[in-house]
Design an enzyme around this catalytic site. Structure first.
Site: not given
Ligand code: URA
Length: 238
Positions: A101
């Site tokens: 993310d």
């Molecule tokens: N899980 C998440 O919630 N976000 C990420 O970026 C990676 C794993």
């Protein structure tokens, strides 16, 4: 690999140009003109373009420490793309094996070898990823064991049928844990903690398989041959 991919890896053509070259009959494989770009070829085949033998460039394997507020896409959006950090030729040929993310930092793997990244992203191969998670609410001594057990058993994420695969949770301090998961569902770590009534306020990926992040934020390096082959043996039958 596909013939059009091979052409991209051995010339300066883009994918679209490579397809055109193949469809116009400029490419032969073992002496035969091939006009279907999806034809599977092997590097040992004799592949000619306008009579010139083509040799594929070696594949590239890169570790990047993703900075906060960068995007795992090839184009900039609300934030800059992580691709801006990677100053290599034909960076557009690279793809990310397991996105993060925008507000997650840490280990990203990039490559132009789709078979290799398949080992990492296909849930069938259970490639482990380790995340350092900062939590909104502290884990107390009273509820730590129960929480570890719930993560180990599998959690029912909202809107999903299947439980998450067994995950290992190690409490580092009341608000910091190390979580090891072997799948990569959408926003998985955040949703796992949401399911147990907590919230993630900081997320950083430290490790994928046996590979530990060892470059500073925003920096990258090529993987060594041993590091590359550490991910290699899973799908040799495909
Ligand atoms: N899980 C998440 O919630 N976000 C990420 O970026 C990676 C794993």
């Amino acid at each position: 690999m596909r013939l059009d991919k091979f052409l991209c890896k051995s010339t300066e053509y883009s994918r679209k140009q490579a397809i055109e070259q193949i469809e116009q009959g400029f490419v032969t494989v073992n002496g035969e003109a091939i006009i279907t770009p999806e034809t599977q070829v092997h590097e040992n085949n004799t592949i000619l373009h306008n009579g010139q033998r083509l040799v594929a460039r070696p594949s590239r394997y890169i570790m990047l420490n993703k900075s906060m507020h960068t995007l795992c896409s090839n184009v900039d959006g609300d934030y800059p793309s992580v691709m801006n950090c990677i100053d290599v030729e034909r960076s557009w040929d690279l793809h990310i094996a397991g996105r993060l993310d925008a507000d997650t930092t840490g280990l990203l793997l990039l490559t132009d070898d789709g078979r290799w990244s398949f080992n990492i992203i296909n849930p069938k191969y259970h490639c482990e990823k380790v995340y350092r998670v900062r939590l909104r609410d502290p884990i107390t001594e009273d509820n730590a064991d129960e929480l570890v057990a719930r993560f180990a058993k599998g959690l029912q994420l909202q809107g999903e049928e299947k439980l998450t695969l067994p995950a290992s949770l190690k409490v580092v301090s009341p608000k910091v844990v190390l979580l090891t998961i072997s799948e990569g569902r959408y926003h998985q770590v955040k949703r796992m903690f949401f399911t147990v009534g907590n919230r993630v306020v900081g997320l950083h990926r430290e490790q994928i398989g046996g590979l530990q992040l060892d470059v500073e934020p925003g920096l990258w390096r090529y993987l060594t041959e041993d590091e590359v082959s550490g991910f290699n043996n899973k799908n040799s039958e495909h």
